[in-house]
Design a protein around this motif. Structure first.
Motif, PDB file in Angstrom:
ATOM      1  N   THR A   1      -9.504  -5.527   6.282  1.00 29.70           N
ATOM      2  CA  THR A   1      -8.967  -6.486   5.323  1.00 29.70           C
ATOM      3  C   THR A   1      -9.180  -7.885   5.889  1.00 29.70           C
ATOM      4  OG1 THR A   1      -7.328  -4.888   4.558  1.00 29.70           O
ATOM      5  CG2 THR A   1      -6.894  -7.213   4.092  1.00 29.70           C
TER       6      THR A   1
ATOM      7  N   ASN B   1      -6.857  -5.437  -2.976  1.00 29.08           N
ATOM      8  CA  ASN B   1      -7.329  -5.541  -1.601  1.00 29.08           C
ATOM      9  C   ASN B   1      -8.850  -5.565  -1.677  1.00 29.08           C
ATOM     10  OD1 ASN B   1      -7.726  -5.451   1.141  1.00 29.08           O
ATOM     11  ND2 ASN B   1      -7.310  -3.259   1.332  1.00 29.08           N
TER      12      ASN B   1
ATOM     13  N   PHE C   1       1.268   0.494  -4.374  1.00 28.66           N
ATOM     14  CA  PHE C   1       0.642  -0.662  -5.025  1.00 28.66           C
ATOM     15  C   PHE C   1       1.416  -1.097  -6.273  1.00 28.66           C
ATOM     16  CE2 PHE C   1      -2.711   1.907  -3.006  1.00 28.66           C
ATOM     17  CZ  PHE C   1      -3.196   1.000  -2.081  1.00 28.66           C
TER      18      PHE C   1
ATOM     19  N   ARG D   1       0.828  -1.215   0.000  1.00 28.29           N
ATOM     20  CA  ARG D   1       0.000   0.000   0.000  1.00 28.29           C
ATOM     21  C   ARG D   1       0.856   1.257   0.000  1.00 28.29           C
ATOM     22  NH1 ARG D   1      -2.873   1.754   5.473  1.00 28.29           N
ATOM     23  NH2 ARG D   1      -0.700   2.391   5.783  1.00 28.29           N
ATOM     24  N   ASP D   2       1.804   1.313   0.924  1.00 25.56           N
ATOM     25  CA  ASP D   2       2.578   2.538   1.108  1.00 25.56           C
ATOM     26  C   ASP D   2       3.610   2.767   0.003  1.00 25.56           C
ATOM     27  OD1 ASP D   2       1.081   2.865   3.379  1.00 25.56           O
ATOM     28  OD2 ASP D   2       2.660   2.230   4.771  1.00 25.56           O
TER      29      ASP D   2
ATOM     30  N   ASN E   1      -4.641   3.250   9.979  1.00 25.85           N
ATOM     31  CA  ASN E   1      -5.305   4.277   9.163  1.00 25.85           C
ATOM     32  C   ASN E   1      -5.839   5.409  10.036  1.00 25.85           C
ATOM     33  OD1 ASN E   1      -5.200   2.969   6.448  1.00 25.85           O
ATOM     34  ND2 ASN E   1      -6.383   1.391   7.503  1.00 25.85           N
TER      35      ASN E   1
ATOM     36  N   ARG F   1      -8.299  -1.364  -4.950  1.00 22.42           N
ATOM     37  CA  ARG F   1      -9.251  -1.762  -3.902  1.00 22.42           C
ATOM     38  C   ARG F   1     -10.584  -2.204  -4.504  1.00 22.42           C
ATOM     39  NH1 ARG F   1      -6.640   2.940  -1.912  1.00 22.42           N
ATOM     40  NH2 ARG F   1      -5.437   2.539  -0.003  1.00 22.42           N
TER      41      ARG F   1
END
Length: 242
Positions: free
Chosen positions: A132, A97, A90, A86-87, A122, A178
């Motif tokens: 998730t 996800n 991607f 994610r960070d 988050n 996502r």
């Protein structure tokens, strides 16, 4: 040009995600970078825990008889690898996800979202109850995303499945990496009553996942920057029906 299909919302009758044990090239190829990133995240937030979560590696939306079915393959990965993916933006564009959300609606017509607590990955973001998928969402060889909705609703708000009514089917938001599977969840309580219930519940929790609830009655209640794009897309679509 984006590597992803254009964002959209689909009406889906059923979700079927079978679990497979498979490797993830991103996790193995970037193992050292993932470990360094995780160390930095843990230094900033010691509450983070490296469990196992499920990502979606294959998917197809098709009609089976008179039903629209979203099916695919899910595989477990380390949470630290998921956060790095994610960070890092991607980098594996074939992976998604895919998760389920309880789109909680009060009796007086508010969508009830929560503001994520500082102890979460988050912090400050505003979401529906969700997460998730993890090992507690496994039933046999499949992910139980309906069960995930009920579990996350209870864990994050204190509201049990037998206190609400779940609409049939899903509204699925495809937004880049996502896939947010929205389950309309109807409460017989007004927004103010749900908030009071939540505050009483949160006082019993050592580290509640939500710091507060955020009711959305209209588009004026949307919060750019704190609500993810898939949440904004879904809410704008639903509010436009009013």
């Amino acid at each position: 040009m984006s590597a992803y299909e254009p964002p959209r919302i689909e009406e889906v009758d059923e979700l079927i995600f079978k679990i497979e044990d498979r490797g993830w090239a991103f996790a193995s190829d970037q193992a050292a970078a993932i470990d360094r990133h995780w160390q930095k995240l843990r230094e900033a937030n010691s509450h983070l825990f490296n469990g196992r979560v499920f990502l979606n590696f294959e998917r197809v939306l098709e009609r089976r008889n008179d039903r629209r079915v979203l099916s695919g393959v899910a595989a477990a990965v380390d949470f630290k690898a998921f956060l790095a993916w994610r960070d890092f933006g991607f980098p594996d564009v074939k992976t998604r996800n895919c998760f389920a959300m309880a789109a909680l609606v009060s009796a007086d017509g508010a969508f009830m979202l929560g503001r994520m607590s500082d102890s979460t990955a988050n912090a400050g973001k505003i979401y529906f109850p969700a997460g998730t998928p993890d090992l507690s969402d496994v039933v046999g060889d499949q992910l139980d995303l309906e069960g995930s909705v009920a579990r996350e609703l209870l864990e994050e708000t204190g509201i049990a499945a037998d206190e609400v009514a779940f609409d049939a089917g899903w509204r699925v938001v495809f937004e880049g990496p996502r896939i947010a599977c929205m389950k309309i969840t109807r409460s017989p309580l007004a927004a103010s009553e749900i908030e009071a219930r939540f505050r009483a519940f949160a006082r019993t929790q050592e580290k509640p996942e939500f710091s507060a609830l955020h009711p959305v009655y209209s588009k004026e209640d949307l919060v750019e920057g704190r609500m993810p794009d898939f949440t904004l897309r879904y809410l704008r679509s639903e509010l436009s029906k009013a």
